[in-house]
Design a protein around this motif. Structure first.
Motif, PDB file in Angstrom:
ATOM      1  N   TYR A   1       0.856  -1.195   0.000  1.00 30.43           N
ATOM      2  CA  TYR A   1       0.000   0.000   0.000  1.00 30.43           C
ATOM      3  C   TYR A   1       0.888   1.240   0.000  1.00 30.43           C
ATOM      4  O   TYR A   1       2.097   1.155   0.247  1.00 30.43           O
ATOM      5  CB  TYR A   1      -0.933   0.003   1.222  1.00 30.43           C
ATOM      6  CG  TYR A   1      -0.230   0.310   2.532  1.00 30.43           C
ATOM      7  CD1 TYR A   1      -0.302   1.567   3.107  1.00 30.43           C
ATOM      8  CD2 TYR A   1       0.518  -0.664   3.190  1.00 30.43           C
ATOM      9  CE1 TYR A   1       0.353   1.862   4.291  1.00 30.43           C
ATOM     10  CE2 TYR A   1       1.182  -0.391   4.369  1.00 30.43           C
ATOM     11  CZ  TYR A   1       1.103   0.879   4.918  1.00 30.43           C
ATOM     12  OH  TYR A   1       1.767   1.162   6.086  1.00 30.43           O
TER      13      TYR A   1
ATOM     14  N   GLU B   1       1.941   4.454   1.924  1.00 29.14           N
ATOM     15  CA  GLU B   1       1.848   5.175   3.193  1.00 29.14           C
ATOM     16  C   GLU B   1       1.387   6.598   2.927  1.00 29.14           C
ATOM     17  O   GLU B   1       0.517   7.125   3.638  1.00 29.14           O
ATOM     18  CB  GLU B   1       3.198   5.156   3.901  1.00 29.14           C
ATOM     19  CG  GLU B   1       3.614   3.746   4.323  1.00 29.14           C
ATOM     20  CD  GLU B   1       4.873   3.738   5.160  1.00 29.14           C
ATOM     21  OE1 GLU B   1       5.352   4.830   5.541  1.00 29.14           O
ATOM     22  OE2 GLU B   1       5.382   2.644   5.447  1.00 29.14           O
TER      23      GLU B   1
ATOM     24  N   LEU C   1      -4.073   2.663   3.021  1.00 30.00           N
ATOM     25  CA  LEU C   1      -4.491   1.639   3.974  1.00 30.00           C
ATOM     26  C   LEU C   1      -5.978   1.706   4.327  1.00 30.00           C
ATOM     27  O   LEU C   1      -6.651   0.665   4.377  1.00 30.00           O
ATOM     28  CB  LEU C   1      -3.620   1.714   5.229  1.00 30.00           C
ATOM     29  CG  LEU C   1      -3.800   0.610   6.265  1.00 30.00           C
ATOM     30  CD1 LEU C   1      -3.535  -0.765   5.659  1.00 30.00           C
ATOM     31  CD2 LEU C   1      -2.860   0.849   7.446  1.00 30.00           C
TER      32      LEU C   1
ATOM     33  N   THR D   1       1.153  -3.154   9.978  1.00 27.40           N
ATOM     34  CA  THR D   1       2.015  -2.842   8.846  1.00 27.40           C
ATOM     35  C   THR D   1       3.477  -3.114   9.208  1.00 27.40           C
ATOM     36  O   THR D   1       3.874  -3.053  10.365  1.00 27.40           O
ATOM     37  CB  THR D   1       1.871  -1.365   8.419  1.00 27.40           C
ATOM     38  OG1 THR D   1       2.242  -0.516   9.512  1.00 27.40           O
ATOM     39  CG2 THR D   1       0.427  -1.067   8.014  1.00 27.40           C
TER      40      THR D   1
ATOM     41  N   ALA E   1       0.972  -4.084   4.266  1.00 27.05           N
ATOM     42  CA  ALA E   1      -0.076  -4.252   5.265  1.00 27.05           C
ATOM     43  C   ALA E   1      -0.386  -5.726   5.455  1.00 27.05           C
ATOM     44  O   ALA E   1      -0.361  -6.515   4.499  1.00 27.05           O
ATOM     45  CB  ALA E   1      -1.345  -3.517   4.843  1.00 27.05           C
TER      46      ALA E   1
END
Length: 236
Positions: free
Chosen positions: A129, A131, A154, A173, A228
């Motif tokens: 993913y 951030e 996320l 994560t 994640a």
């Protein structure tokens, strides 16, 4: 490298214990690699049987050897092939770092995975993913032709899981340290080989590949690209 994803053994043991806590009778790992998390769950649940699918015969051979060494060979089956062609519902389903085998988006993959989880079961879903969405100058240092829609944020991934019929039991994560271990360990054998064989005919190609990979990490996705790990439940 123990896990083919950015997680420590301590985290892996805790995840295995969480997934084993409900006493599953069956565990399936799609794109399992050598099935390390699968084997750790089986070791904690003596009545469970495991099933792993992957395209890499080399990784599967490592998984079978590890299973035999731990006395688990009679309770796990490793199949070489495409995960989409070898689907079996299970009480615990693992799909870590390979959601693309079930769809072109995370939402599609989660919708496909939902029927594979038995009532009251769990899905362990590992996915990359953003951030924060990287600016164009950082995207330019990543993989060829990568764009900002390569990943999602996320919160959106969690929403996709809920929309597919799951409830998020745990969202976590990878840390920077876990990423650094993962990126370094993934190339360590090749770097050692290069040090020992600087004059080999293949050395220049190996050196170029390693330098390119390091640049993608340090100049590209570092601080933007995350991993994640979602533990998701379905109603009983």
């Amino acid at each position: 490298m123990v896990f083919h994803s950015p997680m420590t053994e301590q985290r892996g043991d805790r995840i295995a214990a969480d997934l084993a806590a409900a006493g599953p009778a069956s565990v399936a790992d799609y794109a399992c690699g050598w099935g390390e998390l699968l084997l750790r769950i089986l070791a904690l649940v003596p009545q469970a049987r495991g099933y792993g699918v992957d395209l890499s015969g080399r990784d599967l051979a490592r998984g079978r050897a590890n299973a035999a060494a731990r006395g688990l060979a009679d309770r796990v089956e490793f199949v070489e092939g495409r995960a989409g062609d070898h689907r079996r519902p299970a009480d615990v389903v693992i799909n870590c770092g390979a959601w693309q085998i079930f769809g072109t988006t995370a939402a599609e993959a989660l919708a496909v995975l939902r029927p594979l989880v038995n009532p009251g079961g769990r899905l362990f879903f590992g996915i990359e993913y953003w951030e924060t969405v990287p600016p164009p100058e950082r995207l330019a240092h990543m993989w060829d032709n990568v764009t900002a829609d390569r990943c999602e944020l996320l919160p959106d991934l969690a929403d996709h899981a809920v929309a597919a019929g799951f409830r998020p039991l745990r969202i976590e994560t990878s840390t920077r340290s876990e990423w650094e271990d993962y990126e370094s360990l993934e190339t360590a054998d090749s770097e050692e080989w290069l040090l020992a064989n600087p004059g080999h005919p293949d050395a220049a190609d190996v050196r170029e590949h390693l330098d390119r990979k390091r640049s993608i990490w340090l100049r590209g996705h570092r601080d933007f690209f995350g991993f994640a790990m979602l533990t998701l439940g379905v109603p009983g």
